[in-house]
Design a protein around this motif. Sequence first.
Motif, PDB file in Angstrom:
ATOM      1  N   GLY A 207     -16.429  12.622   1.214  1.00 35.81           N
ATOM      2  CA  GLY A 207     -15.531  11.295   1.669  1.00 35.81           C
ATOM      3  C   GLY A 207     -14.865  10.555   0.826  1.00 35.81           C
ATOM      4  N   LEU A 208     -14.374  11.121  -0.255  1.00 27.51           N
ATOM      5  CA  LEU A 208     -13.768  10.528  -1.069  1.00 27.51           C
ATOM      6  C   LEU A 208     -12.306  10.498  -0.752  1.00 27.51           C
ATOM      7  N   PHE A 209     -11.675   9.494  -0.930  1.00 29.68           N
ATOM      8  CA  PHE A 209     -10.275   9.349  -0.828  1.00 29.68           C
ATOM      9  C   PHE A 209      -9.749   8.384  -1.577  1.00 29.68           C
ATOM     10  N   TYR A 210      -8.323   8.165  -2.001  1.00 31.02           N
ATOM     11  CA  TYR A 210      -7.711   7.341  -2.810  1.00 31.02           C
ATOM     12  C   TYR A 210      -6.524   6.575  -2.374  1.00 31.02           C
ATOM     13  N   THR A 211      -6.327   5.275  -2.607  1.00 28.16           N
ATOM     14  CA  THR A 211      -5.289   4.510  -2.424  1.00 28.16           C
ATOM     15  C   THR A 211      -4.593   4.034  -3.604  1.00 28.16           C
ATOM     16  N   VAL A 212      -3.235   3.660  -3.344  1.00 24.90           N
ATOM     17  CA  VAL A 212      -2.409   2.916  -4.327  1.00 24.90           C
ATOM     18  C   VAL A 212      -1.713   1.901  -3.760  1.00 24.90           C
ATOM     19  N   HIS A 213      -2.070   0.674  -4.412  1.00 27.37           N
ATOM     20  CA  HIS A 213      -1.392  -0.585  -3.914  1.00 27.37           C
ATOM     21  C   HIS A 213      -1.002  -1.344  -5.303  1.00 27.37           C
TER      22      HIS A 213
ATOM     23  N   VAL B 255       6.319  -6.082 -17.993  1.00 25.14           N
ATOM     24  CA  VAL B 255       5.389  -5.465 -16.965  1.00 25.14           C
ATOM     25  C   VAL B 255       5.813  -6.047 -15.551  1.00 25.14           C
ATOM     26  N   PHE B 256       6.201  -5.182 -14.526  1.00 24.27           N
ATOM     27  CA  PHE B 256       6.774  -5.664 -13.297  1.00 24.27           C
ATOM     28  C   PHE B 256       5.585  -5.654 -12.367  1.00 24.27           C
ATOM     29  N   ARG B 257       4.690  -4.892 -12.225  1.00 21.55           N
ATOM     30  CA  ARG B 257       3.635  -4.721 -11.347  1.00 21.55           C
ATOM     31  C   ARG B 257       2.613  -3.770 -11.974  1.00 21.55           C
ATOM     32  N   HIS B 258       1.295  -4.179 -11.576  1.00 17.23           N
ATOM     33  CA  HIS B 258       0.338  -3.158 -11.809  1.00 17.23           C
ATOM     34  C   HIS B 258      -0.002  -2.363 -10.754  1.00 17.23           C
ATOM     35  N   SER B 259      -0.095  -1.048 -10.861  1.00 22.77           N
ATOM     36  CA  SER B 259      -0.347   0.071  -9.861  1.00 22.77           C
ATOM     37  C   SER B 259      -1.974   0.229  -9.937  1.00 22.77           C
ATOM     38  N   ILE B 260      -2.480  -0.115  -8.796  1.00 16.63           N
ATOM     39  CA  ILE B 260      -4.172   0.107  -8.710  1.00 16.63           C
ATOM     40  C   ILE B 260      -4.472   1.386  -7.825  1.00 16.63           C
ATOM     41  N   ILE B 261      -5.121   2.189  -8.636  1.00 12.11           N
ATOM     42  CA  ILE B 261      -5.826   3.576  -7.768  1.00 12.11           C
ATOM     43  C   ILE B 261      -7.102   3.180  -7.364  1.00 12.11           C
ATOM     44  N   THR B 262      -7.418   2.985  -6.112  1.00 17.71           N
ATOM     45  CA  THR B 262      -8.566   2.570  -5.537  1.00 17.71           C
ATOM     46  C   THR B 262      -9.253   3.967  -4.910  1.00 17.71           C
ATOM     47  N   GLN B 263     -10.629   4.188  -5.359  1.00 17.85           N
ATOM     48  CA  GLN B 263     -11.305   5.441  -4.726  1.00 17.85           C
ATOM     49  C   GLN B 263     -12.218   4.520  -3.731  1.00 17.85           C
ATOM     50  N   TRP B 264     -12.256   5.368  -2.636  1.00 19.47           N
ATOM     51  CA  TRP B 264     -12.873   4.759  -1.514  1.00 19.47           C
ATOM     52  C   TRP B 264     -13.882   5.996  -1.025  1.00 19.47           C
ATOM     53  N   THR B 265     -15.129   5.591  -0.320  1.00 16.20           N
ATOM     54  CA  THR B 265     -15.642   6.396   0.065  1.00 16.20           C
ATOM     55  C   THR B 265     -16.273   6.403   1.597  1.00 16.20           C
ATOM     56  N   ALA B 266     -15.813   7.238   2.378  1.00 15.84           N
ATOM     57  CA  ALA B 266     -16.013   7.276   3.843  1.00 15.84           C
ATOM     58  C   ALA B 266     -17.510   7.650   4.024  1.00 15.84           C
ATOM     59  N   VAL B 267     -18.195   6.683   4.611  1.00 16.58           N
ATOM     60  CA  VAL B 267     -19.700   6.801   4.853  1.00 16.58           C
ATOM     61  C   VAL B 267     -19.812   8.350   5.907  1.00 16.58           C
ATOM     62  N   ASN B 268     -18.807   8.358   6.770  1.00 14.13           N
ATOM     63  CA  ASN B 268     -18.816   9.687   7.657  1.00 14.13           C
ATOM     64  C   ASN B 268     -17.728  10.220   7.476  1.00 14.13           C
ATOM     65  N   PRO B 269     -17.312  11.174   6.692  1.00 12.66           N
ATOM     66  CA  PRO B 269     -15.980  11.698   6.719  1.00 12.66           C
ATOM     67  C   PRO B 269     -15.308  12.152   7.911  1.00 12.66           C
ATOM     68  N   ALA B 270     -16.271  12.745   9.105  1.00 15.36           N
ATOM     69  CA  ALA B 270     -15.764  13.042  10.187  1.00 15.36           C
ATOM     70  C   ALA B 270     -15.400  11.888  11.124  1.00 15.36           C
TER      71      ALA B 270
ATOM     72  N   LEU C 171       0.849  -1.236  -0.092  1.00  7.53           N
ATOM     73  CA  LEU C 171       0.008   0.096  -0.014  1.00  7.53           C
ATOM     74  C   LEU C 171       0.937   1.368   0.030  1.00  7.53           C
ATOM     75  N   THR C 172       1.189   1.902  -1.341  1.00  9.83           N
ATOM     76  CA  THR C 172       2.122   2.753  -1.193  1.00  9.83           C
ATOM     77  C   THR C 172       1.705   4.258  -1.225  1.00  9.83           C
ATOM     78  N   SER C 173       0.338   4.510  -1.237  1.00  7.45           N
ATOM     79  CA  SER C 173       0.212   5.794  -1.129  1.00  7.45           C
ATOM     80  C   SER C 173      -1.322   6.221  -0.846  1.00  7.45           C
ATOM     81  N   LEU C 174      -1.521   7.433  -0.514  1.00  8.52           N
ATOM     82  CA  LEU C 174      -2.946   7.703  -0.034  1.00  8.52           C
ATOM     83  C   LEU C 174      -3.133   9.371  -0.333  1.00  8.52           C
ATOM     84  N   ALA C 175      -4.238   9.829  -1.096  1.00  5.89           N
ATOM     85  CA  ALA C 175      -4.586  11.017  -1.445  1.00  5.89           C
ATOM     86  C   ALA C 175      -6.121  11.265  -0.780  1.00  5.89           C
ATOM     87  N   PHE C 176      -6.377  12.545  -0.512  1.00  5.08           N
ATOM     88  CA  PHE C 176      -7.710  12.754  -0.233  1.00  5.08           C
ATOM     89  C   PHE C 176      -8.326  13.725  -1.499  1.00  5.08           C
ATOM     90  N   HIS C 177      -9.631  13.691  -1.666  1.00  4.70           N
ATOM     91  CA  HIS C 177     -10.426  14.418  -2.795  1.00  4.70           C
ATOM     92  C   HIS C 177     -10.383  15.668  -2.278  1.00  4.70           C
TER      93      HIS C 177
END
Length: 164
Positions: free
Chosen positions: A124-130, A149-164, A111-117
């Motif tokens: 509640g959207l945020f993104y991870t890369v694995h 091809v060595f690996r696939h980088s997967i960008i996943t969009q997540w939705t936090a039901v309650n961002p707080a 799990l290499t990265s994280l970013a927020f919308h």
Amino acid sequence: MFKRLMLTVLSLSLTFVTLPIAAQLSNPIQETIDFGSLTLRVVDWVQVPNSSGSSARINMALPSPDGSGRVFVNDQRGYLHVIENDVISEYLNVYSVLTNAAPASFFGTGLTSLAFHPDFTNNGLFYTVHLELPTTGTPDFIQTEHTSVFRHSIITQWTAVNPA
């Protein structure tokens, strides 16, 4: 709830140029640099829990964009932690959902990265890369001029039901 986008990570060959010893040792800044008035103090803050029987492999810490003061920390072994009021807790076990994730067995994997919308506070959207092995699926995007091809980088969009 999540969505995924698969990209490819390609094998790279790097070529290094060796300079003569004199060029390697020359100082590009000849004048003396005066000491400033800034000091750095390092203090213990929180301890990220062990994962998979070993020390966590922390790749980044990112403040929440909602102004809450929370800090999100990713462990390359698949865990996303949140630090709130100086207490760390598990926020999401990514690998419990993304079962094709390649293990964090060497540098740059897991799990290499994280970013927020930008509007995370409201949507509640945020993104991870694995990373996943190339046998897990067909990429949505691939650079056709590269065939190894060595690996696939997967960008996943997540939705936090309650961002707080």
